[in-house]
Scaffold this motif. Structure first.
Motif, PDB file in Angstrom:
ATOM      1  N   LEU A 110      43.380  36.337  40.570  1.00 20.41           N
ATOM      2  CA  LEU A 110      43.115  36.981  41.859  1.00 20.41           C
ATOM      3  C   LEU A 110      43.894  38.294  41.978  1.00 20.41           C
ATOM      4  CD1 LEU A 110      43.003  33.893  44.235  1.00 20.41           C
ATOM      5  CD2 LEU A 110      41.074  35.247  43.373  1.00 20.41           C
ATOM      6  N   THR A 111      45.072  38.352  41.375  1.00 15.56           N
ATOM      7  CA  THR A 111      45.840  39.599  41.361  1.00 15.56           C
ATOM      8  C   THR A 111      45.095  40.672  40.577  1.00 15.56           C
ATOM      9  OG1 THR A 111      47.921  38.420  41.613  1.00 15.56           O
ATOM     10  CG2 THR A 111      48.050  40.651  40.714  1.00 15.56           C
ATOM     11  N   VAL A 112      44.461  40.281  39.479  1.00  9.11           N
ATOM     12  CA  VAL A 112      43.639  41.231  38.710  1.00  9.11           C
ATOM     13  C   VAL A 112      42.562  41.809  39.622  1.00  9.11           C
ATOM     14  CG1 VAL A 112      41.996  41.476  36.806  1.00  9.11           C
ATOM     15  CG2 VAL A 112      44.089  40.148  36.473  1.00  9.11           C
ATOM     16  N   TRP A 113      41.935  40.943  40.414  1.00  2.00           N
ATOM     17  CA  TRP A 113      40.892  41.424  41.326  1.00  2.00           C
ATOM     18  C   TRP A 113      41.468  42.387  42.356  1.00  2.00           C
ATOM     19  CZ3 TRP A 113      36.120  42.485  42.139  1.00  2.00           C
ATOM     20  CH2 TRP A 113      35.685  42.775  43.422  1.00  2.00           C
ATOM     21  N   LYS A 114      42.608  42.027  42.936  1.00  4.84           N
ATOM     22  CA  LYS A 114      43.214  42.859  43.981  1.00  4.84           C
ATOM     23  C   LYS A 114      43.546  44.256  43.452  1.00  4.84           C
ATOM     24  CE  LYS A 114      45.277  38.868  46.176  1.00  4.84           C
ATOM     25  NZ  LYS A 114      46.529  38.147  46.397  1.00  4.84           N
ATOM     26  N   ILE A 115      43.971  44.317  42.199  1.00  2.00           N
ATOM     27  CA  ILE A 115      44.377  45.596  41.604  1.00  2.00           C
ATOM     28  C   ILE A 115      43.165  46.383  41.111  1.00  2.00           C
ATOM     29  CG2 ILE A 115      45.619  46.653  39.667  1.00  2.00           C
ATOM     30  CD1 ILE A 115      47.623  44.296  39.922  1.00  2.00           C
ATOM     31  N   ARG A 116      42.261  45.714  40.413  1.00  2.00           N
ATOM     32  CA  ARG A 116      41.171  46.421  39.727  1.00  2.00           C
ATOM     33  C   ARG A 116      39.811  46.291  40.389  1.00  2.00           C
ATOM     34  NH1 ARG A 116      42.418  47.593  34.247  1.00  2.00           N
ATOM     35  NH2 ARG A 116      40.459  48.700  34.310  1.00  2.00           N
ATOM     36  N   LYS A 117      39.618  45.281  41.249  1.00  2.00           N
ATOM     37  CA  LYS A 117      38.309  45.042  41.884  1.00  2.00           C
ATOM     38  C   LYS A 117      37.203  44.968  40.830  1.00  2.00           C
ATOM     39  CE  LYS A 117      39.839  45.481  46.168  1.00  2.00           C
ATOM     40  NZ  LYS A 117      40.158  44.344  46.972  1.00  2.00           N
ATOM     41  N   ASN A 118      37.480  44.226  39.763  1.00  2.00           N
ATOM     42  CA  ASN A 118      36.580  44.202  38.622  1.00  2.00           C
ATOM     43  C   ASN A 118      36.333  42.761  38.179  1.00  2.00           C
ATOM     44  OD1 ASN A 118      35.370  44.419  36.096  1.00  2.00           O
ATOM     45  ND2 ASN A 118      36.496  46.276  35.577  1.00  2.00           N
ATOM     46  N   THR A 119      35.227  42.191  38.613  1.00  2.00           N
ATOM     47  CA  THR A 119      34.892  40.818  38.261  1.00  2.00           C
ATOM     48  C   THR A 119      34.660  40.670  36.765  1.00  2.00           C
ATOM     49  OG1 THR A 119      33.882  40.549  40.434  1.00  2.00           O
ATOM     50  CG2 THR A 119      33.342  38.898  38.780  1.00  2.00           C
ATOM     51  N   SER A 120      34.068  41.662  36.125  1.00  2.00           N
ATOM     52  CA  SER A 120      33.806  41.547  34.685  1.00  2.00           C
ATOM     53  C   SER A 120      35.109  41.475  33.892  1.00  2.00           C
ATOM     54  CB  SER A 120      32.915  42.682  34.186  1.00  2.00           C
ATOM     55  OG  SER A 120      33.563  43.923  34.283  1.00  2.00           O
ATOM     56  N   LEU A 121      36.163  42.111  34.367  1.00  2.00           N
ATOM     57  CA  LEU A 121      37.461  42.013  33.691  1.00  2.00           C
ATOM     58  C   LEU A 121      37.985  40.579  33.766  1.00  2.00           C
ATOM     59  CD1 LEU A 121      39.853  43.285  32.221  1.00  2.00           C
ATOM     60  CD2 LEU A 121      40.759  43.968  34.459  1.00  2.00           C
ATOM     61  N   ILE A 122      37.837  39.945  34.930  1.00  2.00           N
ATOM     62  CA  ILE A 122      38.260  38.548  35.070  1.00  2.00           C
ATOM     63  C   ILE A 122      37.467  37.673  34.104  1.00  2.00           C
ATOM     64  CG2 ILE A 122      38.263  36.560  36.643  1.00  2.00           C
ATOM     65  CD1 ILE A 122      38.892  38.566  38.908  1.00  2.00           C
ATOM     66  N   LEU A 123      36.177  37.895  34.026  1.00  3.73           N
ATOM     67  CA  LEU A 123      35.344  37.115  33.103  1.00  3.73           C
ATOM     68  C   LEU A 123      35.764  37.340  31.657  1.00  3.73           C
ATOM     69  CD1 LEU A 123      31.846  37.624  34.758  1.00  3.73           C
ATOM     70  CD2 LEU A 123      33.280  35.577  34.842  1.00  3.73           C
ATOM     71  N   ASP A 124      36.071  38.579  31.298  1.00  2.00           N
ATOM     72  CA  ASP A 124      36.529  38.883  29.931  1.00  2.00           C
ATOM     73  C   ASP A 124      37.836  38.167  29.615  1.00  2.00           C
ATOM     74  OD1 ASP A 124      34.341  40.528  29.554  1.00  2.00           O
ATOM     75  OD2 ASP A 124      35.454  42.403  29.813  1.00  2.00           O
TER      76      ASP A 124
END
Length: 135
Positions: free
Chosen positions: A11-25
């Motif tokens: 969720l921190t990745v999302w807050k910083i980057r707003k990138n769902t594909s990065l979370i999936l990767d």
């Protein structure tokens, strides 16, 4: 609160980057690394190749930490420290470590799947806010 999987990391990745594909990767890399490592570790153990075991345990631990699978990372670290400092089966049989790692991996995958499903089903900003309210 979270034992097997702490969603705060992703969720921190999302807050910083707003990138769902990065979370999936990140999640796909976690699964690929753990699947490969769980295939290689028994071979290295059978060959009594401590160096290879430490390599895989360390690599898997890093991948576990990337997704918030802290309990799994702890099991991997314990196994790695034993192999590095004490030996393959002392004081704990390595097969016991492997069972703990496998169980923690399955539990972490379940937590990740639940998070990814909630991401798919809802607005990720709302998921982040809900997570923050739990603290």
């Amino acid at each position: 609160m979270y034992r097997e999987f702490n969603p705060e990391i992703l969720l921190t990745v999302w807050k910083i980057r707003k990138n769902t594909s990065l979370i999936l990767d990140i999640c796909e890399l976690f699964q690929a690394t753990l699947d490969e490592g769980l295939g290689e570790i028994p071979r290295a153990y059978k060959a009594e190749d401590s160096k290879e075991l430490v390599y895989w345990l360390h690599r898997m631990k890093g991948s576990a930490l990337n997704v918030g699978a802290v309990f799994l990372a702890d099991h991997l670290q314990e196994a790695k420290e034993q192999v590095k400092n004490l030996g393959l089966d002392e004081p704990t049989p390595f097969s016991t470590h492997l069972e703990q790692i496998h169980t923690s991996y399955l539990n972490a995958k379940h937590g990740i799947s639940a998070l990814l499903q909630s991401i798919e089903d809802s607005d990720l900003d709302a998921t982040c806010k809900q997570s923050e309210s739990l603290h």
